[in-house]
Design a protein around this motif. Structure first.
Motif, mmCIF file in Angstrom:
data_model
loop_
_atom_site.group_PDB
_atom_site.id
_atom_site.type_symbol
_atom_site.label_atom_id
_atom_site.label_comp_id
_atom_site.label_asym_id
_atom_site.label_seq_id
_atom_site.Cartn_x
_atom_site.Cartn_y
_atom_site.Cartn_z
ATOM 1 N N HIS A 278 0.826 -1.217 0.000
ATOM 2 C CA HIS A 278 0.000 0.000 0.000
ATOM 3 C C HIS A 278 0.856 1.261 0.000
ATOM 4 N N LEU A 279 1.981 1.237 0.725
ATOM 5 C CA LEU A 279 2.876 2.403 0.720
ATOM 6 C C LEU A 279 3.362 2.669 -0.700
ATOM 7 N N ASN A 280 3.761 1.607 -1.371
ATOM 8 C CA ASN A 280 4.307 1.761 -2.717
ATOM 9 C C ASN A 280 3.228 2.208 -3.700
ATOM 10 N N ASP A 281 2.045 1.629 -3.550
ATOM 11 C CA ASP A 281 0.962 1.907 -4.488
ATOM 12 C C ASP A 281 0.374 3.304 -4.277
ATOM 13 N N SER A 282 0.470 3.831 -3.047
ATOM 14 C CA SER A 282 -0.182 5.115 -2.717
ATOM 15 C C SER A 282 0.754 6.302 -2.811
ATOM 16 N N ARG A 283 2.030 6.067 -3.163
ATOM 17 C CA ARG A 283 3.043 7.113 -2.966
ATOM 18 C C ARG A 283 2.814 8.362 -3.821
ATOM 19 N N PRO A 321 2.640 -8.463 -7.465
ATOM 20 C CA PRO A 321 3.237 -7.529 -8.433
ATOM 21 C C PRO A 321 3.309 -6.123 -7.845
ATOM 22 N N MET A 322 4.515 -5.591 -7.764
ATOM 23 C CA MET A 322 4.685 -4.233 -7.259
ATOM 24 C C MET A 322 5.559 -3.458 -8.229
ATOM 25 N N ASP A 323 5.278 -2.169 -8.300
ATOM 26 C CA ASP A 323 6.002 -1.301 -9.225
ATOM 27 C C ASP A 323 7.370 -0.937 -8.623
ATOM 28 N N PRO A 490 2.195 1.204 -12.540
ATOM 29 C CA PRO A 490 2.844 2.324 -11.833
ATOM 30 C C PRO A 490 1.900 2.959 -10.816
ATOM 31 N N ALA A 491 2.480 3.548 -9.786
ATOM 32 C CA ALA A 491 1.667 4.250 -8.790
ATOM 33 C C ALA A 491 0.994 5.445 -9.457
ATOM 34 N N GLN A 492 -0.316 5.580 -9.227
ATOM 35 C CA GLN A 492 -1.096 6.629 -9.906
ATOM 36 C C GLN A 492 -1.453 7.753 -8.942
#
Length: 660
Positions: A278-283, A321-323, A490-492
């Protein structure tokens, strides 16, 4: 009624009809009625008695402990599910949530210390249903399995009456657990308030099977949105992670035995991975800054315990899967790589969290047995970025970030040299960064030149640097070609129109943490190296809050430059660089594997300075974080209840609702 101050006392006045002796305030009779209805046979619970009009039970005499909604903590039986009962419970709990929401109509200063009489009564010994209610709410949340039998698409065929119930049960839990009355006194009279039994019960859970049940429940729901399925949209995804993280925080905060249980095995990684996801996805998303904070606060809390660092050495098999760049390594590598992503590509509103992110890395560093080349390179890139003169001179606190990174490298060199040849090799390759730091210019003219250069083309990559506080991009090639994990996106940034609740400022690291030695008490005081206090609490005299009026001076730079803990790394470079250069010349090497092999078998025993003591910065409860949490959790609950809208368009004072 909550919007209008003159109506506030209305619910706490007695019913006109209550003539005799005991007159109950309206608020209490409303809560009593709702709680009775939450355990009403054939309405919200299945009757255990034989049916028939003469067999109907009097609600006032009913023992609600026999009617706890779900098995789990303190209750073994799992009653049969009945959709109409679940729907009725959901509506009653929503009504309670509205009763408790008086807090959001108070401005932030008042809300932080506001004694919410509704919650106080609901969680007090005067509510005879307090224990079965707490147990029902906790077990409903922790026993929920959204995937159920795992049949693909079954959530599209059947309406799930359980998910709305779990959602509101979770919201009631975090709101009631946020109301700690242990040190409070009532606003109108000086009487001490009754205990919050929900906090009391939570803090007294102690059986391993109860801990396991609660932890399994939380991790099952946290990991649910991350689970990969081969059929798109085939399994149900729940969206409860923000409330779950608040609940997990409260459980660790009020029940230390639970926190130690979590850290005792690699189960803690089942919490860590979704948080990092969530940290990575929300950055990049300004509407999820609150989620970023709570994730980081939880990691800060856990990093105060040695066990987290130890657990991070478990190999990481990339299932989600993480960006982020592909790497082979441990959960520690995952932590470093995600933190690097947040710092270098995150939303600018995350800057106040940089101190916390690096503190977490320092706290775990003495226990990290082996960092991958990818993670080592990322750490050196951060040091390179943070140690450019214009970044160091642009804000009064920026040099703390360099102190943290050096402390991390020192911990790993002194305590984990053997397995960390990748890090040592990267330090050798990037040795110029350390030499530049040691020779940091601190004359007035040089400071002025550094700051002016940043405004022109001095920032890496040409172009003017945005604000003085933006991060310089690395000149090193490593940051260029990287393949992200397969299947990741990618994080949006936030979608336009997303609702966003404002938050208080991030509490300062100095108020959130307390330094503790990880060594026996005797060794503590003597071993503190000079200047360790320096980078924890900024020097008040030279660092006024407004950066507008603040100017770096030669004295200020000189004050901390001399305290940079560079001795260990300089000694390492002094010993190893000539040896590595000799290997390269002798063997005509351009291949790093040979050098890494040499470093793996090298040793610095007896050559390095005496190991410094390990210092852990442990989270400590403080008013700032408490106020932050209260605002955050009500903001989440407000936005999660916009359809149908409960509080929408009312005069909320605790936060502002903005559209992105």
């Amino acid at each position: 009624m909550f919007e209008e101050p003159e109506w506030h006392s209305f619910f706490w006045s007695s019913l006109p009809a209550a003539a005799e002796n005991d007159s109950v305030p309206l608020a209490q009779s409303l809560i009593n009625a709702v709680c009775d209805l939450l355990f009403c046979p054939d309405f919200t619970v299945t009757s255990t008695k034989r049916a028939g009009p003469d067999r109907a039970e009097e609600l006032s005499g009913l023992d609600s402990c026999e009617y706890i909604w779900a098995g789990g903590v303190g209750f073994a039986r799992s009653p049969p599910r009945h959709a109409p009962h679940e729907a009725a419970r959901t509506e009653l709990l929503r009504l309670l949530l509205v009763c408790f929401s008086e807090t959001i109509y108070k401005p932030p200063q008042q809300a932080a210390s506001h004694h919410n009489r509704w919650i106080a009564y609901f969680t007090s010994p005067d509510n005879r249903h307090a224990l079965p209610l707490f147990t029902s709410l906790l077990n409903t949340v922790c026993s929920y399995d959204p995937v159920g039998l795992g049949l693909p698409y079954n959530h599209l065929l059947f309406a799930d009456t359980l998910e709305p119930l779990v959602e509101v049960a979770l919201q009631i839990l975090i709101v009631t657990l946020d109301h700690d009355t242990s040190n409070a006194v009532s606003e109108d009279s000086e009487e001490v308030l009754p205990d919050n039994l929900f906090i009391n019960y939570l803090s007294r859970i102690h059986r391993d099977e109860d801990f396991q049940f609660a932890l399994r429940g939380v991790t099952r729901l946290l990991n649910n949105p991350l689970a990969q399925t081969y059929l798109p949209n085939s399994s149900k995804k729940v969206n409860l992670h923000q409330e779950l993280l608040v609940l997990f925080w409260k459980m660790c905060d009020y029940n230390k035995k639970f926190m130690y249980y979590v850290l005792k095995s690699s189960d803690v990684l089942e919490v860590l991975v979704p948080i990092l996801y969530h940290l990575n996805d929300s950055r990049a998303d300004q509407s999820r800054v609150g989620l970023m904070h709570i994730g980081v606060f939880i990691l800060l809390l856990l990093s105060g315990e040695r066990n987290l660092g130890v657990r991070l050495n478990k190999p990481y098999a990339a299932a989600v899967p993480m960006d982020i760049p592909v790497f082979t390594g441990t959960h520690a590598d995952l932590l470093v790589v995600v933190f690097h992503k947040i710092i270098t590509t995150g939303h600018q509103r995350l800057q106040p969290l940089f101190d916390c992110l690096l503190t977490i890395l320092v706290n775990v560093s003495p226990y990290l047995k082996t960092l991958s080349m990818v993670a080592s390179t990322k750490l050196l890139h951060l040091l390179e970025a943070f140690s450019t003169p214009w970044f160091l001179f642009s804000q009064p606190h920026h040099h703390h970030l360099v102190f943290f990174l050096l402390e991390m490298f020192n911990n790993m060199i002194q305590y984990q040299f053997d397995g960390n040849s990748n890090l040592v090799y990267t330090i050798i390759r990037k040795r110029a960064v350390f030499h530049n730091l040691a020779n940091l210019p601190h004359e007035h003219a040089a400071i002025a030149r550094s700051l002016a250069g940043a405004g022109g083309g001095g920032a890496a990559g040409g172009g003017a640097a945005p604000a003085a506080s933006a991060l310089p991009r690395s000149r090193s090639t490593e940051s260029v070609a990287e393949t992200a994990m397969e299947g990741s996106r990618p994080a949006q940034p936030a979608e336009p129109g997303t609702l966003n609740a404002t938050l208080p400022d991030t509490p300062a690291l100095g108020t959130m943490t307390e330094r503790e030695s990880a060594h026996p008490p005797a060794a503590r005081e003597r071993l503190l190296p000079d200047g360790t206090e320096q980078h924890d609490k900024p020097d008040k005299t030279t660092a006024p809050k407004e950066s507008g009026s603040w100017r770096p001076t030669a004295e200020w730079v000189g004050g901390w430059r001399g305290k940079l803990p560079l001795q260990t790394i300089m000694r390492l470079l002094q010993v190893l660089v000539p040896q590595v250069e000799k290997i390269c010349i002798d063997k005509g090497l351009t291949d790093e594997s040979e050098i890494l092999r040499f470093l793996q078998h090298g040793t610095l025993v007896g050559l390095l300075p005496v190991p410094h003591p390990i210092l852990i910065r442990k989270y400590q409860a403080n008013a700032g974080t408490a106020a932050w949490f209260r605002t955050y959790l009500w903001g989440v609950i407000y936005i999660r209840n916009v359809d149908p809208p409960i509080w929408y368009d009312t005069d909320v004072k605790l936060f502002e609702i903005q559209r992105v």
